[in-house]
Design an enzyme around this catalytic site. Structure first.
Site: not given
Length: 348
Positions: A193, A313
């Site tokens: 992330h 992501e």
């Protein structure tokens, strides 16, 4: 002297340093890796978090292309912000949202912890991003960390053993490879992330350009929960099949084709730098943000705002356990979960 400290002192390309102490008394360690081409990567063992990624430019300078913090207290406090940014963390057990924080598995209803209204986001209240990871191996340009998630953690079934390896290559690439096994059937969806900004971590993404190799995006509710439907990107505001300015607001999952193309490409005209994202995952969730609400300073005393970085992501679809036609997110007992993502940088 620890074994890792011995390694650090015997290899001038590898630096291990203290990143401060967690409130529970544990020391957080930071590892700096360097490739022969000059790329520099910093990883901490809290959340297997990527702190810094410096990429060489044509003019012989380097640019730090990810958001991050200078001390462990800032990472901890960032989870208490109005919208936790999960900056640089390895997210799990399940990246993204799970509707109503529950799903059916083997004819049983599994009710998870609810940390996002009545839903679950990014694995719950603790999750992999707040865990201490063990450093398994480390070299000048690669590090492997491991985490054992106990049965019942955030109410997920099964004990899960996860390893992540970050490695730098001579081709100006950052490889992220994640594997995991469980002793029970369980949903698993991990992602890295980091918030990227090719102009530099203290800049805005407004001057960057984006290309995404996708024809469909997941339809979602006003709470960003997938409905199960797919929306064509033809004529859509998020159609990035041709290179254009980064969006200033996006939080969407793009469906990826099964081919060798990059999932997404990011371009900086300022630094003449391109980043290509390759993955074996069925989707890439793209999110613009990094806002620290003037409560926490980023690296080098910078103020991170809602346009500070863009996340790629790479992952399975959010809420996949509740949609039979989505790619399967259940890892069977004894099977191996395998996630590979590469961030490739090129001077253009």
């Amino acid at each position: 002297m620890s074994v890792l400290n011995s390694i650090s002192q015997n290899n001038t390309s590898l630096i291990e340093k203290s990143f401060g102490n967690h409130p529970n008394g544990k020391e957080v360690l930071c590892y700096k890796l360097t490739s022969n081409n000059g790329m520099e990567l910093e990883i901490i063992n809290y959340g297997a978090t990527l702190v810094s990624l410096k990429v060489p430019l044509k003019n012989s300078s380097k640019v730090d292309v990810v958001l991050g913090f200078d001390k462990i207290s800032d990472y901890i406090n960032s989870y208490e912000l109005p919208s936790a940014p999960y900056i640089g963390a390895l997210v799990g057990r399940y990246a993204g949202r799970i509707n109503q924080a529950q799903f059916e598995l083997n004819n049983q209803t599994i009710s998870l912890t609810q940390n996002h209204n009545q839903h679950q986001l990014h694995g719950g209240f603790e999750g992999f991003s707040k865990a201490f990871w063990d450093v398994i191996s480390v070299s000048s340009d690669s590090i492997t960390l491991a985490y054992r998630s106990q049965n019942g953690e955030e109410n997920y079934p099964g004990e899960v053993h996860t390893q992540v390896t970050y490695s730098l290559t001579e081709a100006m690439e950052l490889h992220v490879e994640i594997t995991a096994q469980s002793d029970q059937d369980t949903p698993l969806n991990l992602t890295q992330h980091s918030y990227f900004n090719l102009d530099g971590h203290s800049e805005t993404i407004e001057n960057l350009e984006l290309l995404v190799n996708s024809k469909e995006v997941l339809e979602t509710t006003n709470e960003n929960i997938p409905t199960g439907n797919f929306i064509s990107l033809h004529g859509h505001e998020f159609d990035f099949s041709k290179q254009k300015k980064c969006p200033t607001s996006i939080d969407s999952t793009f469906v990826l084709e099964k081919n060798n193309e990059a999932a997404a490409l990011l371009f900086s005209k300022k630094n003449n730098l391109k980043m290509s994202v390759f993955t074996n995952q069925p989707g890439v969730h793209i999110y613009v943000g990094g806002n620290c609400f003037n409560q926490i300073k980023g690296k080098e005393n910078r103020d991170y705002h809602s346009l500070s970085g863009i996340c790629f992501e790479t992952q399975n679809f959010p809420d996949a356990p509740n949609h039979a036609h989505f790619p399967n997110a259940i890892v069977k007992k004894g099977a191996t979960y395998s996630h590979k993502t590469t961030f490739k940088f090129e001077n253009i």
